[in-house]
Motif scaffolding. Structure first.
Motif: not given
Length: 113
Positions: A1-4, A6-9, A28-29
């Motif tokens: 899974m790409s960082r992009k 993972e960067n979801t609301p 965001r984690n």
């Protein structure tokens, strides 16, 4: 899974508030409102944990090269992990909670805990 991807609301499982993605190039984690996270990693980024417990913020530390980090502890299994604080972005981390955690962290250090 790409960082992009993972960067979801998401909606925080602890406080129920909407959490927007970061806009500072990171992802965001943890929730910027209550600072809680979710136990999904054994090693940062591996997504290998089956626990899935809510991780409470227990301290704030400063590490050269990493900056300010929130120490989280899992409610279910006790696993501890660190997340870099979110600054200079949409919905930065709750400064009041960060200061309270930092004060508690330094208080524990003075008391030898």
């Amino acid at each position: 899974m790409s960082r992009k991807s993972e960067n979801t609301p998401f909606v925080c499982e602890n406080c129920g508030r909407e959490v927007p993605p970061l806009t500072n190039g990171s992802y965001r984690n943890h929730c910027p409102h209550c600072l809680c996270s979710k136990h999904v990693d054994e090693v940062p980024g591996d997504r290998a944990s089956r626990c899935g417990g809510i991780m409470d913020p227990v301290a704030v530390i400063y590490r050269p090269g990493k900056g300010w980090q929130i120490v989280h502890r899992c409610r279910l299994c006790g696993h501890e992990g660190r997340n870099i604080t979110a600054e200079n972005t949409v919905a930065p981390d709750n400064g009041e909670l960060l200061r309270a955690l930092a004060a508690g962290s330094s208080e524990q250090g003075r008391n030898g805990r």
